[in-house]
Design a protein around this motif. Structure first.
Motif, mmCIF file in Angstrom:
data_model
loop_
_atom_site.group_PDB
_atom_site.id
_atom_site.type_symbol
_atom_site.label_atom_id
_atom_site.label_comp_id
_atom_site.label_asym_id
_atom_site.label_seq_id
_atom_site.Cartn_x
_atom_site.Cartn_y
_atom_site.Cartn_z
ATOM 1 N N LEU A 253 0.825 -1.210 0.000
ATOM 2 C CA LEU A 253 0.000 0.000 0.000
ATOM 3 C C LEU A 253 0.860 1.262 0.000
ATOM 4 C CD1 LEU A 253 -2.752 -1.177 2.517
ATOM 5 C CD2 LEU A 253 -3.031 -0.789 0.062
ATOM 6 N N LEU A 254 2.013 1.217 0.686
ATOM 7 C CA LEU A 254 2.914 2.367 0.668
ATOM 8 C C LEU A 254 3.479 2.601 -0.738
ATOM 9 C CD1 LEU A 254 5.227 2.542 3.829
ATOM 10 C CD2 LEU A 254 3.604 4.235 2.994
ATOM 11 N N LEU A 255 3.831 1.523 -1.433
ATOM 12 C CA LEU A 255 4.323 1.660 -2.808
ATOM 13 C C LEU A 255 3.269 2.304 -3.704
ATOM 14 C CD1 LEU A 255 6.241 -1.693 -3.427
ATOM 15 C CD2 LEU A 255 7.180 0.601 -3.700
ATOM 16 N N LEU A 256 2.040 1.894 -3.533
ATOM 17 C CA LEU A 256 0.953 2.460 -4.333
ATOM 18 C C LEU A 256 0.752 3.934 -4.015
ATOM 19 C CD1 LEU A 256 -1.664 -0.443 -4.013
ATOM 20 C CD2 LEU A 256 -0.335 0.130 -6.047
ATOM 21 N N ALA A 257 0.754 4.259 -2.719
ATOM 22 C CA ALA A 257 0.423 5.613 -2.289
ATOM 23 C C ALA A 257 1.579 6.593 -2.472
ATOM 24 C CB ALA A 257 -0.012 5.596 -0.822
ATOM 25 N N ARG A 258 2.813 6.168 -2.194
ATOM 26 C CA ARG A 258 3.944 7.096 -2.209
ATOM 27 C C ARG A 258 4.606 7.215 -3.580
ATOM 28 N NH1 ARG A 258 6.292 9.898 -0.124
ATOM 29 N NH2 ARG A 258 7.850 9.394 1.442
ATOM 30 N N LEU A 259 4.583 6.121 -4.364
ATOM 31 C CA LEU A 259 5.216 6.159 -5.686
ATOM 32 C C LEU A 259 4.204 6.161 -6.825
ATOM 33 C CD1 LEU A 259 8.265 3.748 -5.213
ATOM 34 C CD2 LEU A 259 8.166 6.223 -4.989
ATOM 35 N N GLY A 260 2.929 5.911 -6.505
ATOM 36 C CA GLY A 260 1.909 5.917 -7.560
ATOM 37 C C GLY A 260 2.074 4.798 -8.563
ATOM 38 N N LEU A 261 2.614 3.665 -8.125
ATOM 39 C CA LEU A 261 2.827 2.553 -9.050
ATOM 40 C C LEU A 261 1.500 1.918 -9.450
ATOM 41 C CD1 LEU A 261 5.942 0.698 -7.562
ATOM 42 C CD2 LEU A 261 5.843 2.631 -9.142
ATOM 43 N N ARG A 262 1.478 1.316 -10.625
ATOM 44 C CA ARG A 262 0.335 0.526 -11.052
ATOM 45 C C ARG A 262 0.365 -0.806 -10.315
ATOM 46 N NH1 ARG A 262 2.720 2.726 -15.644
ATOM 47 N NH2 ARG A 262 1.414 4.204 -16.807
ATOM 48 N N SER A 263 -0.798 -1.454 -10.216
ATOM 49 C CA SER A 263 -0.878 -2.724 -9.489
ATOM 50 C C SER A 263 0.027 -3.778 -10.116
ATOM 51 C CB SER A 263 -2.329 -3.218 -9.443
ATOM 52 O OG SER A 263 -2.881 -3.297 -10.747
ATOM 53 N N GLY A 264 0.121 -3.794 -11.459
ATOM 54 C CA GLY A 264 0.987 -4.758 -12.123
ATOM 55 C C GLY A 264 2.458 -4.501 -11.842
ATOM 56 N N GLU A 265 2.827 -3.230 -11.720
ATOM 57 C CA GLU A 265 4.220 -2.893 -11.429
ATOM 58 C C GLU A 265 4.621 -3.369 -10.043
ATOM 59 O OE1 GLU A 265 4.290 1.141 -14.241
ATOM 60 O OE2 GLU A 265 3.948 1.280 -12.071
ATOM 61 N N VAL A 266 3.685 -3.334 -9.106
ATOM 62 C CA VAL A 266 3.944 -3.837 -7.755
ATOM 63 C C VAL A 266 3.978 -5.367 -7.765
ATOM 64 C CG1 VAL A 266 3.068 -3.976 -5.391
ATOM 65 C CG2 VAL A 266 2.934 -1.826 -6.653
ATOM 66 N N ALA A 267 3.019 -5.986 -8.451
ATOM 67 C CA ALA A 267 2.914 -7.446 -8.457
ATOM 68 C C ALA A 267 4.171 -8.093 -9.039
ATOM 69 C CB ALA A 267 1.682 -7.886 -9.252
ATOM 70 N N PHE A 268 4.757 -7.490 -10.079
ATOM 71 C CA PHE A 268 5.892 -8.096 -10.771
ATOM 72 C C PHE A 268 7.241 -7.545 -10.319
ATOM 73 C CE2 PHE A 268 2.423 -8.514 -14.053
ATOM 74 C CZ PHE A 268 2.219 -9.865 -13.817
ATOM 75 N N LEU A 269 7.255 -6.761 -9.247
ATOM 76 C CA LEU A 269 8.503 -6.238 -8.712
ATOM 77 C C LEU A 269 9.368 -7.387 -8.204
ATOM 78 C CD1 LEU A 269 9.852 -3.465 -8.097
ATOM 79 C CD2 LEU A 269 8.956 -3.692 -5.774
ATOM 80 N N GLU A 270 10.650 -7.385 -8.566
ATOM 81 C CA GLU A 270 11.555 -8.460 -8.167
ATOM 82 C C GLU A 270 12.633 -7.953 -7.220
ATOM 83 O OE1 GLU A 270 13.063 -10.699 -11.442
ATOM 84 O OE2 GLU A 270 11.071 -11.490 -11.951
ATOM 85 N N LEU A 271 13.235 -8.887 -6.497
ATOM 86 C CA LEU A 271 14.247 -8.542 -5.503
ATOM 87 C C LEU A 271 15.402 -7.769 -6.120
ATOM 88 C CD1 LEU A 271 14.330 -11.949 -3.576
ATOM 89 C CD2 LEU A 271 13.281 -9.805 -2.793
ATOM 90 N N ASP A 272 15.793 -8.136 -7.341
ATOM 91 C CA ASP A 272 16.917 -7.472 -8.005
ATOM 92 C C ASP A 272 16.574 -6.066 -8.488
ATOM 93 O OD1 ASP A 272 18.448 -9.771 -7.649
ATOM 94 O OD2 ASP A 272 17.766 -10.644 -9.541
ATOM 95 N N ASP A 273 15.301 -5.690 -8.438
ATOM 96 C CA ASP A 273 14.891 -4.361 -8.879
ATOM 97 C C ASP A 273 15.175 -3.290 -7.829
ATOM 98 O OD1 ASP A 273 13.942 -5.303 -11.310
ATOM 99 O OD2 ASP A 273 11.935 -5.701 -10.524
ATOM 100 N N ILE A 274 15.495 -3.699 -6.622
ATOM 101 C CA ILE A 274 15.729 -2.737 -5.540
ATOM 102 C C ILE A 274 17.233 -2.570 -5.319
ATOM 103 C CG2 ILE A 274 15.304 -2.176 -3.122
ATOM 104 C CD1 ILE A 274 12.825 -3.913 -3.226
ATOM 105 N N ASP A 275 17.699 -1.342 -5.462
ATOM 106 C CA ASP A 275 19.101 -1.015 -5.205
ATOM 107 C C ASP A 275 19.147 -0.327 -3.841
ATOM 108 O OD1 ASP A 275 21.685 -0.022 -5.059
ATOM 109 O OD2 ASP A 275 21.765 0.527 -7.179
#
Length: 412
Positions: A253-275
């Motif tokens: 919910l924080l990702l949705l609210a603070r970054l405005g991501l789409r639901s698909g962008e959150v669902a498919f987020l992978e561990l290697d995507d975070i620096d």
């Protein structure tokens, strides 16, 4: 004599039948996928009973299929109280045995593919290979093209050179009234794309794409339905972060609210995507576009809390995993949408909608009220077309009031 299949499953006697030797590996696979001990016991026990029934009925390994599972369940129902998960357990068993090569893949009857579907499939391959469109977009377009070809040629041979403008217009007039406005506009977009493709191939000499009627629509007719900042605070405060599921839901919910991501962008987020060192997250947007976004400290802290004290052990590289077995990533955007809906319902919040997209609208509205430009909002939301961001001008009511001329008659 009792027989131990797994450290959590013990049978009253050694298993028999063509699948007996494979039950231990099946139990290990179930355990690895995150099923509970109770579910594992139920699945192994019915698998053992199924194997014994196969032996008694003289079915060999190479002949086992789903039909045998159905026949066994009918037999079992006459002697034992049926359990809701029995059918799913046998399906898991057969799928596992096939993946291991124990049971051969069941042959299916070859279906004659209608010419319309063959033509539509060739168009889909063009969109994927030549245009590099996202699978979601292709899945939206192709059914409309199939409908057009069936409408014009039925199950017979598809001859695109015979298409005329009147055929296109009549199809749209026939199909559009039964569709929602957005679906109708999507249909006309798909038809224009397909007809341009047909002309590119040389199957059509006329510019039939120009013959596709325009669906009437007022530009910016509706104001985006955005969740308010106060409702977002209430929702986040309602999440029980003492539980693993709560920590997951709070981070999403924080990702949705603070970054405005789409639901698909959150669902498919992978561990290697975070620096973590750079404090950035790589977001996979529409049409495969990738963008780097700053990771706010509170969002990063929430994700870290879930990863350290909530995320189940899994080989999946997805950041967020399902709470119920099989423990895998969300299948798609609908999983995140369902999470949002249930969270709003539990919190008793009367939000503008029950979906995840309202957080994007909420973030854009807040940015606009703080003086952000439309280009800045579009950059944060990942809009490629500036016109997409223009719709948010209709929500800045306070700013619009400053431009309003005074009423000539004075205040009444």
């Amino acid at each position: 004599m009792k027989y131990t299949i797994h450290d959590q499953v013990t049978l009253s006697h050694a298993p028999e039948g063509p699948l007996a030797a494979h039950l231990i590996s099946f139990a290990d696979a179930i355990s690895a996928r995150g099923y509970s001990a109770q579910s594992m016991k139920q699945q192994i026990r019915i698998a053992a009973c199924f194997s014994l029934w196969l032996k008694q009925t003289g079915v060999s390994v190479k002949d086992i299929c789903y039909d045998h599972a159905t026949r066994y369940l009918r037999f079992r129902a006459r002697h034992v109280q049926p359990y809701r998960g029995d059918r799913a357990a046998l399906r898991h068993l057969i799928d596992f045995m096939r993946s291991e090569g124990v049971i051969p893949v069941e042959k299916t009857a070859t279906r004659r593919v209608p010419p319309a579907e063959i033509c539509a499939q060739a168009y889909a391959e063009y969109l994927r290979d030549a245009r590099a469109l996202a699978d979601a977009t292709i899945n939206y377009y192709v059914p409309f093209v199939c409908d057009l070809l069936h409408h014009c040629f039925g199950n017979g041979k598809v001859n695109l050179s015979r298409l005329r403008a009147v055929d296109i217009v009549s199809f749209v007039q026939y199909r559009a009234p039964s569709l929602h406005l957005k679906r109708a506009k999507l249909m006309t977009t798909a038809l224009r794309s397909f007809l341009r493709y047909a002309r590119y191939r040389g199957d059509v000499t006329l510019d039939l794409a120009a013959a596709v009627p325009v669906v009437a629509n007022w530009s910016m007719a509706s104001i985006p339905r955005a969740i308010s900042a106060e409702q977002t605070r209430q929702l986040l405060a309602s999440i029980d972060r003492r539980t693993a599921i709560g920590r997951r839901d709070y981070a999403i919910l924080l990702l949705l609210a603070r970054l405005g991501l789409r639901s698909g962008e959150v669902a498919f987020l992978e561990l290697d995507d975070i620096d973590w060192r750079a404090g950035q997250v790589s977001v996979h947007g529409k049409s495969g576009q990738r963008s780097e976004m700053p990771l706010p400290a509170d969002v990063g802290k929430a994700i870290a809390a879930y990863l350290l004290r909530g995320r189940p052990h899994s080989a999946s590289r997805r950041v967020f995993l399902r709470a119920k077995a099989p423990i895998t990533g969300f299948r798609g955007p609908c999983g995140v949408g369902s999470l949002v809906r249930h969270s709003l319902q539990r919190a008793g919040i009367d939000a503008p909608t029950m979906g995840a997209h309202q957080f994007r609208h909420g973030l854009a509205t807040q940015m606009l009220s703080r003086g952000a430009s439309l280009s800045e909002i579009g950059e944060v939301l990942g809009h490629r077309d500036p016109n997409t961001t223009r719709i948010y001008t209709s929500v800045d009511i306070k700013a619009l009031r400053t431009l309003a001329l005074p009423w000539p008659g004075g205040v009444r």
